[in-house]
Design a protein around this motif. Structure first.
Motif, short mmCIF file in Angstrom:
data_model
loop_
_atom_site.label_atom_id
_atom_site.label_comp_id
_atom_site.label_asym_id
_atom_site.label_seq_id
_atom_site.Cartn_x
_atom_site.Cartn_y
_atom_site.Cartn_z
N SER A 257 0.96 -1.08 -0.02
CA SER A 257 -0.05 0.09 0.13
C SER A 257 0.90 1.34 -0.04
N ASP A 258 2.05 1.10 0.75
CA ASP A 258 2.93 2.23 0.71
C ASP A 258 3.78 2.46 -0.88
N GLY A 259 3.77 1.47 -1.44
CA GLY A 259 4.37 1.48 -2.59
C GLY A 259 6.01 0.95 -2.27
N SER A 260 6.16 0.59 -1.32
CA SER A 260 7.62 0.22 -0.88
C SER A 260 8.10 -0.99 -1.56
N LEU A 261 9.39 -1.18 -1.72
CA LEU A 261 9.99 -2.50 -2.28
C LEU A 261 9.85 -3.39 -1.64
N MET A 262 9.23 -4.71 -2.13
CA MET A 262 9.03 -5.70 -0.88
C MET A 262 10.17 -7.01 -1.56
N THR A 263 10.79 -7.32 -0.40
CA THR A 263 11.99 -8.31 -0.79
C THR A 263 11.49 -9.78 -0.47
N GLU A 264 12.50 -10.74 -0.74
CA GLU A 264 11.86 -12.17 -0.54
C GLU A 264 12.08 -12.39 1.08
N GLY A 265 12.96 -11.96 1.68
CA GLY A 265 12.92 -12.35 3.03
C GLY A 265 12.11 -11.40 4.24
N LEU A 266 11.77 -11.99 5.25
CA LEU A 266 11.10 -11.40 6.21
C LEU A 266 11.84 -10.10 6.86
N ALA A 267 13.22 -10.10 6.90
CA ALA A 267 13.94 -8.81 7.37
C ALA A 267 13.82 -7.75 6.36
N GLY A 268 13.75 -8.01 5.14
CA GLY A 268 13.71 -7.23 4.09
C GLY A 268 12.47 -6.62 3.98
N LEU A 269 11.72 -7.33 4.30
CA LEU A 269 10.12 -7.19 4.16
C LEU A 269 10.04 -5.86 5.25
N LEU A 270 10.39 -6.20 6.43
CA LEU A 270 10.32 -5.46 7.57
C LEU A 270 11.05 -4.03 7.54
N LEU A 271 12.15 -4.19 6.91
CA LEU A 271 13.09 -2.98 6.87
C LEU A 271 12.73 -2.31 5.75
N SER A 272 12.01 -2.68 4.67
CA SER A 272 11.32 -1.74 3.69
C SER A 272 10.53 -0.70 4.27
N ARG A 273 9.76 -0.93 5.32
CA ARG A 273 8.78 -0.11 6.01
C ARG A 273 9.71 0.99 6.73
N THR A 274 10.69 0.54 7.37
CA THR A 274 11.63 1.32 8.17
C THR A 274 12.35 2.56 7.21
N GLU A 275 12.65 2.11 6.10
CA GLU A 275 13.42 2.96 5.21
C GLU A 275 12.51 4.26 4.88
N LEU A 276 11.26 4.25 4.97
CA LEU A 276 10.72 5.54 4.48
C LEU A 276 10.32 6.43 5.63
N LEU A 277 11.14 6.11 6.66
CA LEU A 277 11.24 6.99 7.91
C LEU A 277 12.38 8.04 7.54
N SER A 278 12.10 9.39 8.26
CA SER A 278 13.30 10.49 7.97
C SER A 278 14.49 10.02 8.66
N ASP A 279 15.45 10.70 8.35
CA ASP A 279 16.62 10.18 9.06
C ASP A 279 16.57 10.32 10.70
N PRO A 280 15.82 11.18 11.30
CA PRO A 280 15.91 11.40 12.91
C PRO A 280 15.14 10.40 13.17
N ALA A 281 13.96 9.87 12.55
CA ALA A 281 13.11 8.59 12.76
C ALA A 281 13.99 7.25 12.88
N GLN A 282 14.65 7.13 11.82
CA GLN A 282 15.49 6.11 11.62
C GLN A 282 16.36 6.02 12.85
N ARG A 283 17.24 6.96 13.18
CA ARG A 283 18.21 7.08 14.34
C ARG A 283 17.36 6.68 15.49
N VAL A 284 16.30 7.22 15.74
CA VAL A 284 15.71 6.52 17.06
C VAL A 284 15.35 5.35 16.84
N LEU A 285 14.81 4.83 15.71
CA LEU A 285 14.28 3.38 15.77
C LEU A 285 15.45 2.44 15.86
N ARG A 286 16.66 2.77 15.34
CA ARG A 286 17.87 2.06 15.62
C ARG A 286 18.14 2.21 17.00
#
Length: 963
Positions: A257-286
């Motif tokens: 629905s977000d138009g994100s890249l969908m990868t074969e692995g579960l980790a890739g799938l989950l990280l594809s959603r995190t990549e849409l975050l802004s840099d500050p949000a990604q820093r907080v999530l890490r």
């Protein structure tokens, strides 16, 4: 109590977000466990499945139903910290206790230690006992109110949590508690410690195992439609890729629905959603991923380096995308642990190290948990601080009663020792002391072989050898224990170390061929202990000396020594309980039942007040108290204690307790006997004591039911498992002779009589080691009398000697012996004396509600036409039908109108409800027992009343005034 909608929010799901589809059968099984708990039959459900398969959604539904039914719902989650934080899910669950449960929690300070701001966890030296104290407190806490307790993600559970899960699964019986544990099947690798726990628990009938399999295509499509999916192509792709996993499907659908890249692995799938975050949000999530499954608000902000406004904007962005959710009032939690794993694993090695170091610095400033500090320092490669924090975490785990975790923390510190230049300064103790502490914690957690292995790798010293000897005694390596204890005594410095070494040496020698050395060794230990102020060693030496005095039949000296040992606390609760137990044991063995009861009650109060009912000597005091009740004829109290001993046993200790319960249950002819024996049966081959006790009582149970051949098999097998000099062989041989007499087979009688006499001549009760006590002598007299009966002789003098021997206070055995004495008197033609003895036995059997004995007396009275103003329960007057199941196994007829009822109090309660026309389920709900238990009672009622239907039973009840 929580409202249903609040419960759903607490466990992190919204019912409008994900419908429960395709899980009706699994939910029904979980609901059955919950319904049984509501009716007073505690149950355990283990819910397994791959990550994302829908376990939490099932728990959400169950929690809503439980809350609607009046249950308090407590949910705790494990974290991927290994064994760093003992009892984490329990502490997590306790935080949400409200109302009555909160009051019950506040009344148990041991549990309060697990919560933020808890009190000082207690002394460092009682780790194993503290664990038992904690377990007892949890059991009491759960009894305060109907509770659904959910422990999520057990594949990450620490050792202590796994131990708690096993404990509760075995101990919960009639509490209105439903315990549910969830775990990931795909995380349980071949050597995962949870595999063994699951295998053990799945053998218990109280445990319901539910495994969620992938949904089929039809259910998956319905599920996606409920989530808002509309594009058939996208939904088809999601169904294909999700492979029946609802969480995967939900994540794939949102990513699409977000138009994100969908990868074969579960980790890739989950990280594809995190990549849409802004840099500050990604820093907080890490940063949140480094913190763990949950992250404290202030700590996470400081680690991110963002100011208040920027942090709030980043968090809003993260929460709005469903990656983190608010957790309580002070922090956040990942929506699913897989997401935290994916983000964490995506960090660069240097980035991960730096962030762990930052969290360690922040936690140090806030005086955070030592276990968390050890985790972050180690992951941050700060080895000196990791060592210091690991040692402190081990100390705190000891005080919390978590010996397995204490051992792992200490062991980690030992692994770091050679890599830290100033390790001794950092740890606050030397390497040997740390290793001894680690070994002691291993032994306290039950890993004695690990403890022995650790100690043997250390340079020998007095302290090391004393600890090694002590643990070798526990693993029955007496030869090794004596060698180590001797070395300890030879090298120990004067003072407390020498006192402890001497006391342990005396203990190691006590049951060896060198027992003549025990008294001088223990006497020397006592002298050194008193001179050095080592109270624990002094008490231990006194107990050993008292045991020697009792074996030598110097009872006054034994009593004096034990009075001294129990006069005041030694500072070690385990030693204090051991002293009280031994004092009560000696009093019991000499027939001083009143004093034994007082002493045992004192020990039970101490164990109860400290929450140590399930510690070694707390448990020993409980079964000793049962025996005192049993011998003294206090059978209502004895049955109450026996009912607390689990029927569904899974460990040798539980099996031993269950064996003790059979004394009163067999003698009363209770229906639970068969079930208890069925659970004990698989322990017979590997545990000689359980084999002897359980099979000996199984033999008596068979004899009361006219199955002498089965009884002889049990008695023979029980004797085969004992050494020839074991005094337990006396009673067992008497039971075998009883069976031979009933079978009319005198050929083997001489051999069994010789077996009974052997322990009195060469065993622990011999003249060389001390004479038999009154009970042992009475059982020997019983064997002699049964030998005469096996040879066809009803010897009046022999049976009168048995009655007199048991008349030190053993009410039941006096009555049981009077049955045989009556038979002998009748054979001798002394009818008047037979009538007198029979009446005394009838009165005792009635007062004890000893139904098998009462039935045998009734049958004898019918055959001999004896009469009494007080017949045994269910007996008829002469010429009538026997009132119970007789020794030959014949069924009883109902009692005469207005006479004594043939039914127990519980059976009369059941019969009253049967007469009202209620089915078993409703009867069970009213009496708070299981429908299966009701069925057993109804079957017994029909048999006792001699009828074949519930309607006939009701008619007889009204006719004979049995209600």
């Amino acid at each position: 109590m929580s409202e249903p909608h609040a419960i759903l929010a607490d466990v992190g799901w919204q019912s409008t977000r994900s419908a429960l589809i395709g899980r009706s059968a699994e939910l029904r099984r979980l609901t059955e466990v919950l319904d049984a708990a509501a009716a007073g039959q505690a149950g355990v459900a283990l819910l397994g499945g791959d990550a994302g398969i829908g376990k939490t959604r099932m728990i959400t539904e169950l929690a809503g139903r439980a809350a609607s039914a009046g249950f308090a719902v407590l949910v705790g989650q494990c974290a991927e910290l290994g064994d760093a934080l003992p009892y984490l899910p329990l502490a997590d669950a306790l935080r949400s206790a409200r109302g009555e449960l909160r009051a019950a929690l506040d009344a148990r300070p041991v549990l309060g230690r697990l919560l933020p701001g808890g009190t000082d966890p207690g002394s460092e030296s009682t780790s194993a006992l503290n664990q038992q104290q904690l377990f007892g407190s949890v059991l009491g806490f759960l009894s305060a109110h109907p509770v659904l307790l959910v422990l999520e993600d057990l594949h990450w559970a620490d050792q202590s949590t796994r131990d708690l899960l096993v404990f509760l699964s075995r101990m919960l019986q009639t509490e209105r508690v439903c315990l549910v544990g969830t775990y990931r099947t795909d995380d349980l690798h071949r050597r995962h410690p949870m595999r063994r726990v699951l295998a053990e628990l799945n053998r218990l009938p109280s445990v319901t195992s539910v495994e969620l399999s992938p949904l089929d295509r039809h259910d998956m499509t319905d599920y996606l439609a409920a989530l808002g999916g509309t594009d058939p192509r996208v939904m088809g792709e999601v169904v294909d890729r999700a492979e029946g996993n609802p969480f995967y499907a939900e994540e794939l659908l949102e990513a699409a629905s977000d138009g994100s890249l969908m990868t074969e692995g579960l980790a890739g799938l989950l990280l594809s959603r995190t990549e849409l975050l802004s840099d500050p949000a990604q820093r907080v999530l890490r940063g949140a991923a480094v913190a763990g499954r949950r992250a404290d608000h202030d700590l996470l902000q400081r680690a991110s380096g963002l100011d208040d406004l920027a942090f709030e904007e980043a968090m809003r962005e993260i929460v709005s995308r469903g990656l983190l959710r608010p957790d309580g009032n002070y922090g956040y939690a990942f929506r699913h642990a897989l997401l935290q794993e994916a983000v964490y694993n995506d960090l660069l090695p240097g980035e991960r190290t730096r962030m762990h170091g930052e969290f360690a610095r922040l936690l140090t400033a806030r005086e955070g948990s030592a276990a968390e500090l050890a985790h972050h320092y180690l992951a941050g490669h700060d080895l000196p601080e990791a060592l210091a924090a690991s040692v402190e975490a081990g100390r705190r785990a000891e005080r919390l009663g978590a010996p397995a975790e204490a051992h792992r923390h200490f062991d980690r510190a030992l692994g770091l020792w050679d890599r830290v230049p100033d390790a001794e300064h950092r740890a606050g103790l030397d390497h040997v002391s740390l290793a001894v502490r680690s070994a002691t914690a291993a032994a306290d957690s039950g890993d004695n072989h690990r403890a022995v292995s650790q100690l043997r790798r250390l340079p020998p010293s007095a302290e090391i050898n004393e600890r090694l000897s002590y643990i070798l005694i526990d693993v029955d390596d007496l030869e090794g224990a004596m060698v180590a204890a001797h070395a300890a005594v030879e090298t120990a410095p004067e003072g407390a170390p020498l006192a402890r070494a001497l006391a342990t040496y005396a203990r190691s020698l006590q049951w060896s061929e060198r027992h003549e050395e025990v008294e001088p060794m223990a006497t020397r230990a006592l002298e050194v202990a008193r001179a050095s102020g080592a109270a624990d060693a002094e008490t231990s030496a006194l107990i050993t000396l008292a045991a020697l005095a009792a074996l030598a039949d110097d009872i006054p000296r034994a009593k004096d020594l034990l009075a001294c040992a129990t006069a005041e606390s030694s500072g070690n609760l385990a030693v204090d309980l051991r002293a009280i137990f031994n004092q009560a044991r000696v009093q019991y063995e000499i027939g001083d039942l009143a004093e034994a009861a007082v002493t045992a009650d004192r020990g039970l109060r101490l164990s109860h007040e400290t929450g140590l009912n399930w510690s070694t000597f707390g448990t020993d005091l409980r079964f000793l108290r049962l025996l005192i009740h049993y011998v003294a004829g206090e059978w209502e109290a004895a049955e109450k204690v026996a009912s607390e001993f689990a029927v569904r046993v899974g460990t040798p200790a539980e099996a031993l307790l269950s064996s003790f319960a059979l004394f009163v249950e067999v003698a009363r002819g209770l229906p639970v006997v068969e079930e208890r024996l069925s659970w004990l049966e698989h322990f017979w081959p590997g545990d000689p004591l359980v084999n002897a006790m359980a099979r000996g009582l199984a033999a008596e149970h068979a004899l009361w039911h006219g199955e002498a051949g089965t009884a002889l098999e049990h008695a023979r097998a029980a004797l085969d498992g004992l050494p020839g000099n074991d005094p337990a062989a006396i009673r067992l041989s008497g039971t075998a002779l009883w069976a031979l007499a009933d079978l009319g087979r005198p050929g083997e009688a001489d051999a069994f009589l010789e077996r009974a006499r052997t322990p009195a001549a060469i065993g622990p009760g011999s003249v060389r080691r001390g004479p038999l006590g009154p009970e042992g002598l009475a059982w020997l007299a019983r064997a002699e009398a049964e030998w005469h009966r096996a040879h066809g002789r009803l010897d009046v003098a022999a049976w009168r000697a048995v009655v007199e021997a048991f008349d030190f206070g053993f009410v039941y055995e006096v009555a049981r012996s009077r049955l045989r004495l009556t038979e002998a008197l009748l054979a001798a033609g002394d009818r008047a004396e037979a009538q007198r003895e029979w009446e005394l036995a009838v009165e005792a059997a009635a007062s004890l509600r000893a139904e098998p004995l009462a039935a045998a007396l009734a049958e004898l009275g019918r055959r001999a036409r004896l009469s009494s103003a007080r017949s045994p329960a269910g007996a008829e007057e002469p010429g009538g039908a026997p009132g119970a199941r007789g020794a030959s196994g014949a069924p009883r007829s109902p009692g005469a109108p207005g006479g004594p009822s043939p039914l127990t109090a519980r059976e009369r309660e059941v019969l009253a409800l049967v007469a009202q026309g209620l089915p078993n389920r409703e009867i069970g709900e009213r009496l708070f027992i299981a429908p299966k238990t009701v069925s057993v009672h109804v079957s017994n009622i029909l048999a006792k009343l001699g009828v074949s239907s519930r309607t006939q039973a009701a008619a007889v009840a009204h006719r004979d005034d049995l209600l």
